[in-house]
Design a protein around this motif. Structure first.
Motif, PDB file in Angstrom:
ATOM      1  N   ALA A  28       0.811  -1.134  -0.039  1.00 26.29           N
ATOM      2  CA  ALA A  28       0.097   0.064  -0.030  1.00 26.29           C
ATOM      3  C   ALA A  28       0.920   1.140   0.186  1.00 26.29           C
ATOM      4  O   ALA A  28       0.351   2.296  -0.062  1.00 26.29           O
ATOM      5  N   ALA A  29       2.235   1.152   0.313  1.00 30.97           N
ATOM      6  CA  ALA A  29       2.970   2.342   0.261  1.00 30.97           C
ATOM      7  C   ALA A  29       2.949   2.978  -1.104  1.00 30.97           C
ATOM      8  O   ALA A  29       3.114   4.085  -1.446  1.00 30.97           O
ATOM      9  N   ASN A  30       2.471   2.466  -2.226  1.00 35.33           N
ATOM     10  CA  ASN A  30       2.370   3.074  -3.546  1.00 35.33           C
ATOM     11  C   ASN A  30       0.763   2.998  -4.239  1.00 35.33           C
ATOM     12  O   ASN A  30       0.712   3.543  -5.139  1.00 35.33           O
ATOM     13  N   SER A  31      -0.088   2.719  -3.233  1.00 35.21           N
ATOM     14  CA  SER A  31      -1.553   2.611  -3.954  1.00 35.21           C
ATOM     15  C   SER A  31      -2.500   3.480  -3.518  1.00 35.21           C
ATOM     16  O   SER A  31      -3.534   3.511  -4.169  1.00 35.21           O
ATOM     17  N   ASN A  32      -2.353   4.109  -2.348  1.00 35.99           N
ATOM     18  CA  ASN A  32      -3.318   4.988  -1.626  1.00 35.99           C
ATOM     19  C   ASN A  32      -3.084   6.432  -1.740  1.00 35.99           C
ATOM     20  O   ASN A  32      -3.843   6.998  -0.919  1.00 35.99           O
ATOM     21  N   CYS A  33      -2.442   6.728  -2.198  1.00 37.10           N
ATOM     22  CA  CYS A  33      -2.138   8.334  -2.345  1.00 37.10           C
ATOM     23  C   CYS A  33      -1.893   8.910  -3.607  1.00 37.10           C
ATOM     24  O   CYS A  33      -0.929   8.242  -4.119  1.00 37.10           O
ATOM     25  N   SER A  34      -2.191  10.019  -4.195  1.00 35.69           N
ATOM     26  CA  SER A  34      -2.015  10.623  -5.412  1.00 35.69           C
ATOM     27  C   SER A  34      -1.127  11.746  -5.077  1.00 35.69           C
ATOM     28  O   SER A  34      -1.386  12.451  -4.206  1.00 35.69           O
ATOM     29  N   LEU A  35       0.114  11.554  -5.628  1.00 28.87           N
ATOM     30  CA  LEU A  35       1.068  12.538  -5.295  1.00 28.87           C
ATOM     31  C   LEU A  35       0.709  13.878  -5.751  1.00 28.87           C
ATOM     32  O   LEU A  35       1.153  14.996  -5.187  1.00 28.87           O
ATOM     33  N   GLY A  36      -0.060  13.982  -6.629  1.00 29.34           N
ATOM     34  CA  GLY A  36      -0.658  15.359  -7.144  1.00 29.34           C
ATOM     35  C   GLY A  36      -1.530  15.903  -5.962  1.00 29.34           C
ATOM     36  O   GLY A  36      -1.819  17.123  -6.329  1.00 29.34           O
ATOM     37  N   PHE A 244       2.258   6.889 -11.403  1.00 30.45           N
ATOM     38  CA  PHE A 244       2.483   7.717 -10.506  1.00 30.45           C
ATOM     39  C   PHE A 244       3.569   8.530  -9.970  1.00 30.45           C
ATOM     40  O   PHE A 244       3.669   9.628  -9.346  1.00 30.45           O
ATOM     41  N   LEU A 245       4.604   8.192 -10.432  1.00 38.58           N
ATOM     42  CA  LEU A 245       6.108   8.644 -10.114  1.00 38.58           C
ATOM     43  C   LEU A 245       6.297   9.930 -10.891  1.00 38.58           C
ATOM     44  O   LEU A 245       6.513   9.792 -12.127  1.00 38.58           O
ATOM     45  N   ASP A 246       6.242  11.174 -10.597  1.00 42.09           N
ATOM     46  CA  ASP A 246       6.251  12.358 -11.287  1.00 42.09           C
ATOM     47  C   ASP A 246       7.798  12.319 -12.385  1.00 42.09           C
ATOM     48  O   ASP A 246       7.510  12.640 -13.254  1.00 42.09           O
ATOM     49  N   THR A 276      -2.509  11.855 -12.353  1.00 39.58           N
ATOM     50  CA  THR A 276      -1.563  11.184 -12.808  1.00 39.58           C
ATOM     51  C   THR A 276      -1.739  10.582 -14.080  1.00 39.58           C
ATOM     52  O   THR A 276      -0.733  10.651 -15.199  1.00 39.58           O
ATOM     53  N   LEU A 277      -2.772  10.106 -14.342  1.00 42.74           N
ATOM     54  CA  LEU A 277      -3.123   9.333 -15.427  1.00 42.74           C
ATOM     55  C   LEU A 277      -3.383  10.579 -16.842  1.00 42.74           C
ATOM     56  O   LEU A 277      -3.064  10.196 -17.728  1.00 42.74           O
ATOM     57  N   ARG A 278      -4.005  11.381 -16.451  1.00 45.06           N
ATOM     58  CA  ARG A 278      -4.404  12.724 -17.393  1.00 45.06           C
ATOM     59  C   ARG A 278      -2.989  13.160 -17.936  1.00 45.06           C
ATOM     60  O   ARG A 278      -2.776  13.314 -18.952  1.00 45.06           O
ATOM     61  N   LEU A 279      -2.002  13.374 -16.890  1.00 43.68           N
ATOM     62  CA  LEU A 279      -0.803  14.077 -17.240  1.00 43.68           C
ATOM     63  C   LEU A 279      -0.152  13.138 -18.183  1.00 43.68           C
ATOM     64  O   LEU A 279       0.427  13.750 -19.035  1.00 43.68           O
ATOM     65  N   PHE A 280      -0.094  11.652 -17.762  1.00 47.49           N
ATOM     66  CA  PHE A 280       0.307  10.699 -18.797  1.00 47.49           C
ATOM     67  C   PHE A 280      -0.214  10.840 -20.140  1.00 47.49           C
ATOM     68  O   PHE A 280       0.835  10.928 -21.115  1.00 47.49           O
ATOM     69  N   CYS A 281      -1.208  10.758 -20.210  1.00 45.53           N
ATOM     70  CA  CYS A 281      -1.770  11.026 -21.503  1.00 45.53           C
ATOM     71  C   CYS A 281      -1.477  12.268 -22.513  1.00 45.53           C
ATOM     72  O   CYS A 281      -1.277  12.234 -23.507  1.00 45.53           O
ATOM     73  N   GLN A 282      -1.338  13.322 -21.759  1.00 45.48           N
ATOM     74  CA  GLN A 282      -1.211  14.421 -22.155  1.00 45.48           C
ATOM     75  C   GLN A 282       0.312  14.444 -22.700  1.00 45.48           C
ATOM     76  O   GLN A 282       0.661  14.693 -23.885  1.00 45.48           O
TER      77      GLN A 282
END
Length: 339
Positions: A28-36, A244-246, A276-282
């Motif tokens: 869960a260290a990577n699953s429950n927080c949006s870095l943005g 998710f990693l900027d 994060t997903l929107r930024l990736f697609c952009q």
């Protein structure tokens, strides 16, 4: 193509093992927080390190920041059953526990994975490229593996999985079920690839790959020396929950673009995780890739999603738990991958 392994005895274990003990917190260290959004990058990094340190000491995480990162509310879509294998291989002197992951909906296909990967070591957490895939099979990886089985007829030629962590389960399933020439299993973490090579060898000896060439290597998206030798080589590139990693998002887009053949396609599974997903697609569109987003791509996954939504956000939050499907192409628009 798949043939059952020999020399093993089976022992049934629960189908949803990820809800227990260390796996619950470390995954869960990577699953429950949006870095943005709710956490800043510095806070998340500190919280993850605190979480890992406390897991190593077998203490309960109790700070608000760690609790926010560590809550493991939803672990699996239950697309694979698990059976522990009691090995009779005299050449295997390790303490590893091997588990058969068998598809619930396509039971003719299964893969052998290591269940006991040993302790997390402090120097590995500090010095490795990325440790997020080192603990368990993430829901997005699980869903992508299931999707590969369902769409096995669309896979051809050379296939590469990026950021596959300790298992590269989806890539293994492609090698097992699809009529492809080769599959490259990759991750940026050396410990992950050491384990994946063992998985590939065990599945190869079990006769699961047929004539498909399967290899594993460290592949960092931001390393030109890693990407250049493979440029334009793959018909399909895929990855799960790697957005998710900027600091690596742009590198991932560039790696996908360079690795694909002119008419190749990338298959990406990831939850929204805020922006994060929107930024990736952009970034993908800015790099000249055609991006297509799909919400309903599989009946079984969608059914679990709808059922979990009734449990409330304390149990399931689609922003961080439901993986969307993104297809990327260099050439013409891809054929529909929705049902």
């Amino acid at each position: 193509m798949e043939r059952d392994s020999t020399g093993t005895a089976e022992k049934t274990v629960p189908a949803s093992p990820l809800r227990k003990n260390m796996n619950q917190d470390t995954c869960a260290a990577n699953s429950n927080c949006s870095l943005g959004e709710t956490c800043g990058p510095t806070d998340v990094a500190k919280a993850r390190w605190t979480l890992l340190r406390q897991v190593l000491r077998q203490k309960q995480a109790d700070t608000p920041e760690v609790k926010q990162v560590s809550v493991r509310r939803f672990a699996t879509f239950d697309l694979f059953s698990r059976k522990r294998l009691l090995t009779q291989d005299s050449s295997d002197n390790s303490d590893d526990q091997w588990v058969e992951y068998r598809s619930v909906y396509f039971p003719e296909y299964s893969s052998l994975l290591r269940d006991n990967l040993g302790p997390i070591r402090v120097n590995e957490v500090l010095n490795s490229f990325d440790n997020t895939g080192n603990v368990c099979v993430w829901p997005s990886e699980e869903v992508m593996a299931h999707y590969c089985l369902q769409k096995h007829h669309t896979f051809k030629g050379a296939v590469c999985e990026l950021g596959g962590g300790m298992t590269c389960l989806a890539g293994l399933m492609v090698a097992i079920c699809a009529d492809v020439r080769e599959v490259l299993l990759s991750d940026g973490n050396e410990k992950s690839i050491h384990n994946v090579r063992r998985l590939a060898e065990r599945n190869r000896r079990a006769g699961k790959f047929g004539s498909t060439q399967v290899s594993a290597r460290v592949l960092r998206w931001d390393s030109d020396s890693d990407i250049s030798p493979l440029e334009g080589h793959f018909d399909i590139v895929m990855c799960a929950d790697c957005l998710f990693l900027d600091q690596y998002r742009a590198s991932l887009v560039d790696a996908i673009r360079r690795l694909l053949r002119p008419n190749g396609m990338a298959v990406v599974f990831a939850p929204l995780r805020g922006e994060t997903l929107r930024l990736f697609c952009q970034l993908a569109q800015q790099a000249g890739l055609c991006a297509s987003q799909h919400q309903q791509y599989d009946a079984q996954v969608w059914d679990v999603h709808l059922k979990m939504q009734t449990e409330g956000k304390d149990a399931y939050d689609e922003n961080i738990h439901y993986p969307l499907l993104i297809t990327l192409t260099k050439g013409p628009q891809p054929v529909s991958h929705t049902q």
